[in-house]
Write an enzyme that holds these catalytic residues in place. Sequence first.
Site, PDB file in Angstrom:
ATOM      1  CG  ASP A 103      40.085  48.909  20.097  1.00 44.90           C
ATOM      2  OD1 ASP A 103      39.477  49.611  20.935  1.00 44.90           O
ATOM      3  OD2 ASP A 103      41.274  49.092  19.777  1.00 44.90           O
TER       4      ASP A 103
HETATM    5  N1  URA Z   1      44.580  48.699  23.233  1.00 37.50           N
HETATM    6  C1  URA Z   1      44.047  48.868  22.014  1.00 37.50           C
HETATM    7  O1  URA Z   1      44.560  49.602  21.182  1.00 37.50           O
HETATM    8  N2  URA Z   1      42.915  48.204  21.730  1.00 37.50           N
HETATM    9  C2  URA Z   1      42.316  47.353  22.580  1.00 37.50           C
HETATM   10  O2  URA Z   1      41.290  46.757  22.252  1.00 37.50           O
HETATM   11  C3  URA Z   1      42.888  47.187  23.852  1.00 37.50           C
HETATM   12  C4  URA Z   1      44.025  47.874  24.157  1.00 37.50           C
END
Ligand code: URA
Length: 241
Positions: A103
């Site tokens: 993310d």
């Molecule tokens: N899980 C999440 O919620 N975000 C990420 O970036 C990776 C795994």
Amino acid sequence: MRLDKLLANMGFGSRKEVRQLLKKGAIQVNSEQVKDPALHVDPELDEVTILGERIVYREFIYLMMHKPQGVISATEDLRDRTVIDLLDNEYRHFEPFPVGRLDKDTEGLLLITNDGKLTHELLSPKKEVPKTYYAHIEGVVTEEDIARFSEGVTLDDGYFTKPGKLRILKSADVSEIELTITEGKFHQVKRMFEAVGKRVIYLKRLSMGPLQLDEGLKLGEYRELKEDELALLRNEKAELD
Ligand code: URA
């Protein structure tokens, strides 16, 4: 492979620019000056030099990045900076892409490559490649959460996850944990904690399969994988095959 293609692939300019280099006599193949852009060369066997310097041809690059917050795991975006924007031109002409997504607000290990086959293997749900995250969680993480994650939890869209291995590093109003999961659903770690009534407020990926984040890399920095790291990744892939 055509000589002009090889040189362009290695980042020595467009095919047109490469032809100019050839015309100027800057290129030698096996110690002989060549001017023909269509000359066929075998990158493994022929020794190509540019202004006397040997070109080591390679098709694939493998980079480990310590992804910072605020950039997105994509190759291009109209609004945001991407992880590819952080790379030097020396690597960008290989047209690399991130292996999976972190993310925008997640930090940590991101593999960037142009090796589609390896990427496919690492991301294939069937292969269940483990990924370990470190996180700060709003709320007291408990033994009960460990038990629930070890069974799998139901996400907001009804999906029942595979088991996750949760380790509590600090149980407090803001807890610290490590979680290993073998899937990569959208926002999976955040949604797994939501499923037990808690909120992720900081998330960092520490490892993917056998690859560990090099903590010597500052946020936004990257480096090529070392040979042993690449061998581990390839072995993992071979074992998974
Ligand atoms: N899980 C999440 O919620 N975000 C990420 O970036 C990776 C795994």
